[in-house]
Design a protein around this motif. Structure first.
Motif, mmCIF file in Angstrom:
data_model
loop_
_atom_site.group_PDB
_atom_site.id
_atom_site.type_symbol
_atom_site.label_atom_id
_atom_site.label_comp_id
_atom_site.label_asym_id
_atom_site.label_seq_id
_atom_site.Cartn_x
_atom_site.Cartn_y
_atom_site.Cartn_z
ATOM 1 N N LYS A 130 -42.896 11.570 23.248
ATOM 2 C CA LYS A 130 -42.341 11.795 24.583
ATOM 3 C C LYS A 130 -43.427 11.822 25.658
ATOM 4 O O LYS A 130 -44.505 12.389 25.457
ATOM 5 N N PRO A 131 -43.162 11.236 26.804
ATOM 6 C CA PRO A 131 -44.095 11.344 27.926
ATOM 7 C C PRO A 131 -44.178 12.797 28.395
ATOM 8 O O PRO A 131 -43.261 13.597 28.148
ATOM 9 N N ARG A 132 -45.267 13.129 29.074
ATOM 10 C CA ARG A 132 -45.516 14.509 29.482
ATOM 11 C C ARG A 132 -45.626 14.605 31.002
ATOM 12 O O ARG A 132 -46.286 13.782 31.637
ATOM 13 N N ILE A 133 -45.016 15.623 31.576
ATOM 14 C CA ILE A 133 -45.186 15.945 32.989
ATOM 15 C C ILE A 133 -45.684 17.379 33.052
ATOM 16 O O ILE A 133 -45.022 18.301 32.572
ATOM 17 N N VAL A 134 -46.865 17.562 33.614
ATOM 18 C CA VAL A 134 -47.473 18.885 33.714
ATOM 19 C C VAL A 134 -47.687 19.209 35.182
ATOM 20 O O VAL A 134 -48.298 18.430 35.913
ATOM 21 N N LYS A 135 -47.181 20.356 35.599
ATOM 22 C CA LYS A 135 -47.338 20.780 36.988
ATOM 23 C C LYS A 135 -48.261 21.980 37.043
ATOM 24 O O LYS A 135 -48.035 22.972 36.366
ATOM 25 N N ARG A 136 -49.306 21.866 37.840
ATOM 26 C CA ARG A 136 -50.255 22.958 37.969
ATOM 27 C C ARG A 136 -49.687 23.987 38.939
ATOM 28 O O ARG A 136 -49.419 23.697 40.101
ATOM 29 N N LEU A 137 -49.479 25.210 38.459
ATOM 30 C CA LEU A 137 -48.943 26.281 39.287
ATOM 31 C C LEU A 137 -49.880 27.470 39.243
ATOM 32 O O LEU A 137 -50.842 27.503 38.483
ATOM 33 N N ILE A 138 -49.601 28.468 40.068
ATOM 34 C CA ILE A 138 -50.248 29.748 39.901
ATOM 35 C C ILE A 138 -49.174 30.719 39.458
ATOM 36 O O ILE A 138 -47.988 30.442 39.571
ATOM 37 N N GLN A 139 -49.584 31.854 38.913
ATOM 38 C CA GLN A 139 -48.615 32.768 38.334
ATOM 39 C C GLN A 139 -47.899 33.551 39.422
ATOM 40 O O GLN A 139 -48.275 34.660 39.764
ATOM 41 N N ILE A 140 -46.882 32.923 40.005
ATOM 42 C CA ILE A 140 -46.086 33.583 41.039
ATOM 43 C C ILE A 140 -44.668 33.758 40.511
ATOM 44 O O ILE A 140 -43.984 32.795 40.219
ATOM 45 N N TRP A 141 -44.250 34.999 40.386
ATOM 46 C CA TRP A 141 -42.916 35.273 39.871
ATOM 47 C C TRP A 141 -41.882 35.239 40.990
ATOM 48 O O TRP A 141 -42.161 35.627 42.131
ATOM 49 N N THR A 142 -40.684 34.823 40.644
ATOM 50 C CA THR A 142 -39.592 34.773 41.620
ATOM 51 C C THR A 142 -39.274 36.167 42.141
ATOM 52 O O THR A 142 -38.708 36.314 43.225
ATOM 53 N N THR A 143 -39.671 37.216 41.393
ATOM 54 C CA THR A 143 -39.404 38.585 41.829
ATOM 55 C C THR A 143 -40.149 38.929 43.114
ATOM 56 O O THR A 143 -39.836 39.936 43.758
ATOM 57 N N LEU A 144 -41.135 38.098 43.504
ATOM 58 C CA LEU A 144 -41.819 38.342 44.770
ATOM 59 C C LEU A 144 -40.896 38.113 45.963
ATOM 60 O O LEU A 144 -41.177 38.592 47.058
ATOM 61 N N LEU A 145 -39.813 37.368 45.739
ATOM 62 C CA LEU A 145 -38.811 37.202 46.793
ATOM 63 C C LEU A 145 -38.131 38.544 47.021
ATOM 64 O O LEU A 145 -37.664 39.181 46.081
ATOM 65 N N ARG A 146 -38.037 38.942 48.269
ATOM 66 C CA ARG A 146 -37.471 40.266 48.562
ATOM 67 C C ARG A 146 -35.988 40.216 48.878
ATOM 68 O O ARG A 146 -35.398 41.228 49.248
ATOM 69 N N ASP A 147 -35.387 39.046 48.739
ATOM 70 C CA ASP A 147 -33.955 38.876 48.969
ATOM 71 C C ASP A 147 -33.282 38.631 47.619
ATOM 72 O O ASP A 147 -33.572 37.654 46.940
#
Length: 315
Positions: free
Chosen positions: A177-194
């Protein structure tokens, strides 16, 4: 689950060769350049891209390309690519189609942080830039303006999505299978205050591109009006929401391509780069190694996962 668990399953089974084509964005310096170097050292054909033309690349990138040329290595090819420009993406895809014909790996590394530092606040309080960027107590010293916020989202989210979609028809079907890798930083969705926003981006089963785009449109309207910012992350709101949205898109794309490609995200660790003013625990080479390991996971490896320095963690 750690990298070792996945790697042991296919230990010694190097499925790639010099005919394996890896496209890497944001490869002018730092981690992106090191990803190109390490993939090339493993024998893959690397399509190294950056928004600047070759003659304007960093000295490190030019040296890397010069060394490849002098040693006769034909597995490193540079092409200018600005993922924020639709025509640049289309031109690149056309070139790739004519030159190579396909891609096996896409490493989305290109990213920017357009946060605006309050230099007066910095001087008045005699605080250095790295402290202002690192500590939540100085969050009011780092702000986002509408135009800079749009530019950040255009690169970190829309540009990455634009290129990914454009390259999907060129991903070569194979047993690994082909690979798609996205470079992210460790940001959790819980940082959203809404709470409603968190729910909208967390529930993968009901997630759609439209919902992600709606959230980003709402964010930009709040930045423009300077109202409603209490629902967004306190620290680096634009950079954070760009990565939160990319997290969501990674999960969505993994579902859409479940039997056609492996799609994962990687936080390379706290790496010393220009973006974070040289702060960090890891060198660019060490951070790049974490991305390369995921790009080269053995056949049957995971999709829709998020890796942090060798560990499979939650988004």
């Amino acid at each position: 689950m750690v990298f070792g668990s996945w790697l042991q399953a296919g230990e010694g089974a190097e499925w790639w060769s010099e005919e394996t084509v890896a496209v890497v964005t944001g490869a002018n310096r730092g981690i992106g350049l090191e990803v190109c170097r390490q993939l090339a050292d493993k024998g893959l054909t690397v399509i190294m891209t950056a928004r600047k033309p070759q003659e304007q690349l960093s000295s490190a990138a030019q040296q890397f390309l010069q060394e490849a040329a002098e040693t006769g290595r034909k597995n490193v090819i540079f092409h200018t690519l600005d993922i924020t420009q639709q025509q640049s993406v289309l031109d690149f895809v056309d070139w790739l189609k004519l030159t190579v014909g396909f891609a096996d790996i896409l490493v989305n590394h290109a990213a920017v942080d357009n946060s605006v530092i309050d230099w007066n606040l910095k001087e008045w309080n005699n605080v250095d830039q790295s402290t202002m960027l690192a500590l939540l107590t100085w969050a009011n010293g780092v702000s986002d303006k509408y135009e800079s916020a749009r530019g950040c989202l255009e690169t970190n989210f829309y540009g990455t999505k634009r290129l990914t979609k454009a390259l999907l028809p060129l991903l070569r079907p194979s047993s690994h299978k082909p690979r798609i890798v996205k470079r992210l930083i460790q940001i959790w969705t819980t940082l959203l205050r809404d709470e409603e926003l968190r729910k909208q981006l967390c529930e993968t089963a009901s997630l759609t591109e439209e919902k992600i785009d709606e959230g980003l449109d709402m964010f930009l309207e709040d930045v423009k009006s300077e109202k409603g910012m209490d629902r967004w992350p306190i620290k680096y709101p634009t950079y954070s929401i760009s990565k939160i949205s990319l997290n969501a898109y990674t999960r969505l794309l993994a579902l859409q391509l479940h039997d056609k490609a492996c799609v994962n995200s990687v936080h390379p660790g706290y790496v010393r780069t220009d973006m974070n003013l040289g702060n960090g625990d890891l060198s660019p080479a060490e951070g790049a190694a974490n991305l390369v390991r995921v790009a080269l996971l053995p056949p049957g490896g995971p999709s829709g996962h998020n890796f942090l320095e060798g560990e499979d963690v939650e988004f």
